[in-house]
Write a protein that holds these residues in place. Structure first.
Motif, mmCIF file in Angstrom:
data_model
loop_
_atom_site.group_PDB
_atom_site.id
_atom_site.type_symbol
_atom_site.label_atom_id
_atom_site.label_comp_id
_atom_site.label_asym_id
_atom_site.label_seq_id
_atom_site.Cartn_x
_atom_site.Cartn_y
_atom_site.Cartn_z
ATOM 1 N N GLN A 240 -13.221 -7.420 -14.710
ATOM 2 C CA GLN A 240 -12.649 -7.818 -13.373
ATOM 3 C C GLN A 240 -11.553 -8.583 -13.715
ATOM 4 N N LEU A 241 -11.214 -9.147 -14.977
ATOM 5 C CA LEU A 241 -9.961 -9.854 -15.306
ATOM 6 C C LEU A 241 -8.799 -9.159 -15.179
ATOM 7 N N ASP A 242 -7.931 -9.587 -14.564
ATOM 8 C CA ASP A 242 -6.520 -8.978 -14.613
ATOM 9 C C ASP A 242 -5.997 -8.756 -15.726
ATOM 10 N N GLY A 243 -5.501 -7.534 -16.322
ATOM 11 C CA GLY A 243 -5.018 -7.289 -17.628
ATOM 12 C C GLY A 243 -5.970 -7.115 -18.855
ATOM 13 N N PHE A 244 -6.982 -7.358 -18.539
ATOM 14 C CA PHE A 244 -7.887 -7.347 -19.670
ATOM 15 C C PHE A 244 -8.293 -5.931 -19.955
ATOM 16 N N PRO A 245 -8.426 -5.335 -21.140
ATOM 17 C CA PRO A 245 -8.732 -4.049 -21.352
ATOM 18 C C PRO A 245 -9.952 -3.716 -20.852
ATOM 19 N N LYS A 246 -9.928 -2.379 -20.149
ATOM 20 C CA LYS A 246 -11.059 -1.742 -19.549
ATOM 21 C C LYS A 246 -12.001 -1.207 -20.696
ATOM 22 N N GLU A 247 -13.144 -0.814 -20.201
ATOM 23 C CA GLU A 247 -14.237 -0.100 -21.159
ATOM 24 C C GLU A 247 -13.832 0.925 -21.909
ATOM 25 N N ASN A 248 -12.932 1.760 -21.301
ATOM 26 C CA ASN A 248 -12.614 3.109 -21.982
ATOM 27 C C ASN A 248 -11.346 2.465 -23.058
ATOM 28 N N GLU A 249 -10.831 1.605 -22.813
ATOM 29 C CA GLU A 249 -9.801 0.824 -23.930
ATOM 30 C C GLU A 249 -10.394 0.597 -24.950
ATOM 31 N N TYR B 284 -20.255 -16.899 -38.693
ATOM 32 C CA TYR B 284 -21.206 -15.827 -37.595
ATOM 33 C C TYR B 284 -19.992 -15.462 -36.538
ATOM 34 N N TYR B 285 -18.954 -15.880 -36.395
ATOM 35 C CA TYR B 285 -18.242 -15.858 -35.156
ATOM 36 C C TYR B 285 -17.715 -14.645 -34.773
ATOM 37 N N GLY B 286 -17.255 -13.801 -35.926
ATOM 38 C CA GLY B 286 -16.971 -12.422 -35.523
ATOM 39 C C GLY B 286 -15.738 -12.182 -34.843
ATOM 40 N N SER B 287 -14.671 -12.943 -35.072
ATOM 41 C CA SER B 287 -13.445 -12.714 -34.636
ATOM 42 C C SER B 287 -12.222 -12.161 -35.546
ATOM 43 N N GLY B 288 -11.362 -11.825 -35.309
ATOM 44 C CA GLY B 288 -10.050 -11.320 -36.186
ATOM 45 C C GLY B 288 -9.575 -12.656 -36.367
ATOM 46 N N THR C 218 -7.380 -14.989 -23.883
ATOM 47 C CA THR C 218 -6.390 -14.143 -23.883
ATOM 48 C C THR C 218 -5.487 -14.326 -22.494
ATOM 49 N N LEU C 219 -4.514 -13.795 -22.508
ATOM 50 C CA LEU C 219 -3.527 -14.184 -21.350
ATOM 51 C C LEU C 219 -4.342 -13.771 -20.065
ATOM 52 N N SER C 220 -5.095 -12.802 -20.091
ATOM 53 C CA SER C 220 -5.889 -12.428 -18.602
ATOM 54 C C SER C 220 -6.814 -13.639 -18.387
ATOM 55 N N MET C 221 -7.151 -14.719 -19.484
ATOM 56 C CA MET C 221 -8.071 -15.676 -19.039
ATOM 57 C C MET C 221 -7.598 -16.975 -18.865
ATOM 58 N N LEU D 215 -4.231 -6.086 -27.704
ATOM 59 C CA LEU D 215 -4.622 -7.418 -26.989
ATOM 60 C C LEU D 215 -4.323 -8.740 -27.948
ATOM 61 N N ALA D 216 -3.269 -9.541 -27.368
ATOM 62 C CA ALA D 216 -3.069 -10.652 -28.025
ATOM 63 C C ALA D 216 -4.118 -11.616 -27.689
ATOM 64 N N VAL D 217 -4.621 -12.375 -28.722
ATOM 65 C CA VAL D 217 -5.720 -13.304 -28.740
ATOM 66 C C VAL D 217 -5.216 -14.797 -29.199
ATOM 67 N N PHE D 218 -5.312 -15.722 -28.514
ATOM 68 C CA PHE D 218 -4.803 -17.036 -28.679
ATOM 69 C C PHE D 218 -5.996 -18.097 -29.188
ATOM 70 N N GLY D 219 -5.686 -18.857 -30.162
ATOM 71 C CA GLY D 219 -6.707 -19.790 -30.532
ATOM 72 C C GLY D 219 -6.321 -21.219 -30.057
ATOM 73 N N PHE D 220 -7.732 -21.820 -29.935
ATOM 74 C CA PHE D 220 -7.684 -23.594 -29.798
ATOM 75 C C PHE D 220 -8.657 -24.178 -30.540
ATOM 76 N N ARG D 221 -8.287 -25.532 -30.735
ATOM 77 C CA ARG D 221 -9.052 -26.266 -31.384
ATOM 78 C C ARG D 221 -9.518 -27.581 -30.577
#
Length: 175
Positions: A29-38, A82-86, A137-140, A165-171
Protein backbone atom coordinates in the motif's frame (compact mmCIF):
# COMPACT_ATOMS: atom_id res chain seq x y z
CA UNK A 1 -6.46 2.89 23.00
CA UNK A 2 -2.92 3.85 24.03
CA UNK A 3 0.42 2.09 23.75
CA UNK A 4 0.21 0.85 27.35
CA UNK A 5 -2.37 -1.66 26.11
CA UNK A 6 0.30 -3.18 23.82
CA UNK A 7 3.39 -5.14 24.66
CA UNK A 8 6.29 -6.49 22.61
CA UNK A 9 7.21 -10.16 22.51
CA UNK A 10 8.79 -12.68 20.17
CA UNK A 11 6.41 -13.98 17.53
CA UNK A 12 5.25 -17.59 17.79
CA UNK A 13 5.81 -19.79 14.75
CA UNK A 14 2.03 -20.20 14.48
CA UNK A 15 1.83 -16.43 13.81
CA UNK A 16 4.44 -16.23 11.03
CA UNK A 17 1.94 -16.53 8.16
CA UNK A 18 -0.35 -13.85 9.65
CA UNK A 19 2.62 -11.50 10.15
CA UNK A 20 3.74 -12.08 6.56
CA UNK A 21 0.27 -11.12 5.31
CA UNK A 22 0.25 -8.03 7.52
CA UNK A 23 3.62 -6.89 6.12
CA UNK A 24 2.60 -7.59 2.50
CA UNK A 25 -0.49 -5.45 3.13
CA UNK A 26 1.59 -2.61 4.61
CA UNK A 27 4.32 -2.58 1.96
CA UNK A 28 2.02 -3.09 -1.05
CA UNK A 29 0.00 0.00 0.00
CA UNK A 30 3.01 2.35 0.17
CA UNK A 31 2.89 5.06 -2.47
CA UNK A 32 5.74 4.58 -4.92
CA UNK A 33 6.92 1.29 -3.40
CA UNK A 34 7.47 -1.53 -5.93
CA UNK A 35 4.51 -3.86 -6.32
CA UNK A 36 4.69 -7.64 -6.08
CA UNK A 37 5.06 -8.11 -9.85
CA UNK A 38 8.05 -5.69 -9.83
CA UNK A 39 9.88 -7.22 -6.83
CA UNK A 40 8.48 -10.76 -6.42
CA UNK A 41 11.41 -11.94 -4.29
CA UNK A 42 10.89 -9.11 -1.82
CA UNK A 43 7.23 -10.05 -1.36
CA UNK A 44 8.17 -13.73 -1.10
CA UNK A 45 10.56 -12.75 1.71
CA UNK A 46 7.70 -10.87 3.46
CA UNK A 47 5.37 -13.87 3.09
CA UNK A 48 8.05 -16.06 4.66
CA UNK A 49 9.04 -13.54 7.35
CA UNK A 50 9.43 -16.29 9.95
CA UNK A 51 12.39 -17.71 8.01
CA UNK A 52 14.54 -14.92 9.48
CA UNK A 53 14.24 -16.60 12.89
CA UNK A 54 16.30 -19.53 11.52
CA UNK A 55 19.36 -17.27 11.74
CA UNK A 56 21.26 -16.94 15.02
CA UNK A 57 20.69 -13.72 16.99
CA UNK A 58 17.65 -12.81 14.87
CA UNK A 59 14.17 -12.25 16.31
CA UNK A 60 10.76 -11.52 14.86
CA UNK A 61 9.16 -9.13 17.34
CA UNK A 62 5.44 -8.36 17.48
CA UNK A 63 3.36 -5.72 19.21
CA UNK A 64 0.22 -7.35 20.59
CA UNK A 65 -2.68 -6.30 22.78
CA UNK A 66 -4.03 -8.35 25.69
CA UNK A 67 -6.13 -10.42 23.28
CA UNK A 68 -2.95 -11.27 21.33
CA UNK A 69 -4.05 -9.24 18.31
CA UNK A 70 -0.95 -8.47 16.26
CA UNK A 71 -0.70 -4.72 15.68
CA UNK A 72 2.77 -4.59 14.18
CA UNK A 73 6.03 -6.44 13.68
CA UNK A 74 9.75 -5.95 13.04
CA UNK A 75 12.76 -8.22 12.48
CA UNK A 76 15.61 -7.50 14.92
CA UNK A 77 19.18 -8.54 14.07
CA UNK A 78 21.65 -8.66 16.94
CA UNK A 79 24.38 -9.41 14.38
CA UNK A 80 24.48 -7.49 11.09
CA UNK A 81 25.92 -10.54 9.34
CA UNK A 82 22.32 -11.84 9.06
CA UNK A 83 20.70 -8.51 8.10
CA UNK A 84 20.48 -9.50 4.44
CA UNK A 85 20.56 -6.09 2.74
CA UNK A 86 22.51 -4.71 -0.16
CA UNK A 87 25.33 -2.23 0.40
CA UNK A 88 27.88 -2.46 3.20
CA UNK A 89 25.59 -2.82 6.24
CA UNK A 90 26.20 -6.57 6.67
CA UNK A 91 29.91 -5.88 7.26
CA UNK A 92 29.27 -3.53 10.20
CA UNK A 93 30.78 -4.80 13.45
CA UNK A 94 29.40 -4.38 16.97
CA UNK A 95 26.07 -3.28 15.49
CA UNK A 96 22.45 -4.38 15.53
CA UNK A 97 19.80 -3.64 12.97
CA UNK A 98 16.13 -3.96 12.27
CA UNK A 99 14.18 -4.37 9.07
CA UNK A 100 10.69 -4.85 7.77
CA UNK A 101 8.91 -2.75 10.37
CA UNK A 102 5.19 -2.68 9.69
CA UNK A 103 2.10 -1.59 11.59
CA UNK A 104 -1.40 -2.81 10.70
CA UNK A 105 -3.45 0.04 9.18
CA UNK A 106 -6.05 -0.38 11.96
CA UNK A 107 -3.44 0.43 14.61
CA UNK A 108 -1.54 3.34 13.01
CA UNK A 109 -1.03 6.51 15.00
CA UNK A 110 -1.00 4.69 18.34
CA UNK A 111 2.79 4.59 18.84
CA UNK A 112 3.18 0.93 17.84
CA UNK A 113 6.12 1.58 15.48
CA UNK A 114 7.90 3.57 18.17
CA UNK A 115 7.32 0.77 20.73
CA UNK A 116 8.86 -1.78 18.36
CA UNK A 117 11.86 0.47 17.65
CA UNK A 118 12.41 1.16 21.36
CA UNK A 119 12.46 -2.59 22.00
CA UNK A 120 15.16 -2.99 19.31
CA UNK A 121 17.17 -0.17 20.92
CA UNK A 122 16.84 -1.82 24.35
CA UNK A 123 17.99 -5.18 22.98
CA UNK A 124 21.05 -3.61 21.35
CA UNK A 125 21.91 -1.76 24.58
CA UNK A 126 21.54 -4.98 26.63
CA UNK A 127 24.05 -6.60 24.27
CA UNK A 128 26.51 -3.68 24.63
CA UNK A 129 26.52 -2.91 20.92
CA UNK A 130 27.74 0.45 19.56
CA UNK A 131 25.00 1.24 17.06
CA UNK A 132 21.83 0.24 15.26
CA UNK A 133 21.58 0.32 11.48
CA UNK A 134 18.38 0.56 9.47
CA UNK A 135 17.29 1.28 5.92
CA UNK A 136 14.29 3.04 4.44
CA UNK A 137 12.98 4.19 1.06
CA UNK A 138 11.38 7.40 -0.14
CA UNK A 139 7.95 5.76 -0.04
CA UNK A 140 8.52 5.25 3.71
CA UNK A 141 9.37 8.90 4.25
CA UNK A 142 6.63 9.31 6.89
CA UNK A 143 8.66 6.94 9.10
CA UNK A 144 11.84 9.01 8.64
CA UNK A 145 10.61 11.70 11.03
CA UNK A 146 9.94 9.08 13.69
CA UNK A 147 13.42 7.61 13.20
CA UNK A 148 15.04 11.04 13.38
CA UNK A 149 12.97 12.04 16.44
CA UNK A 150 14.27 8.89 18.15
CA UNK A 151 17.88 9.85 17.32
CA UNK A 152 18.63 8.03 14.06
CA UNK A 153 20.90 9.97 11.67
CA UNK A 154 21.06 9.61 7.88
CA UNK A 155 24.19 7.71 6.88
CA UNK A 156 24.85 7.94 3.16
CA UNK A 157 27.64 5.34 3.31
CA UNK A 158 24.93 2.72 3.91
CA UNK A 159 22.79 3.69 0.87
CA UNK A 160 22.36 1.22 -1.99
CA UNK A 161 20.12 0.45 -4.95
CA UNK A 162 17.75 -2.53 -4.83
CA UNK A 163 17.04 -2.89 -8.52
CA UNK A 164 15.41 0.45 -9.44
CA UNK A 165 14.68 1.28 -5.79
CA UNK A 166 16.94 3.68 -3.87
CA UNK A 167 17.46 2.49 -0.29
CA UNK A 168 18.70 4.94 2.36
CA UNK A 169 20.74 4.09 5.45
CA UNK A 170 20.43 5.43 9.00
CA UNK A 171 22.51 4.92 12.15
CA UNK A 172 21.63 5.21 15.80
CA UNK A 173 24.63 5.58 18.11
CA UNK A 174 24.45 3.70 21.41
CA UNK A 175 27.82 4.94 22.73
Amino acid sequence: MNTSTFFIRNAHSSEFEEIGKLLIGVYSQLDGFPKENEQPNYYKMLANIGDFTNHPETELLVAVDHENTIAGAVVYFNNMKYYGSGGTATQEQNAAGFRLLGVDANFRGKGIGKLLIEECINKAKENNLNQIIIHSTLSMKTAWKMYEDLGFKRSEDLDFMQGELAVFGFRFSLK
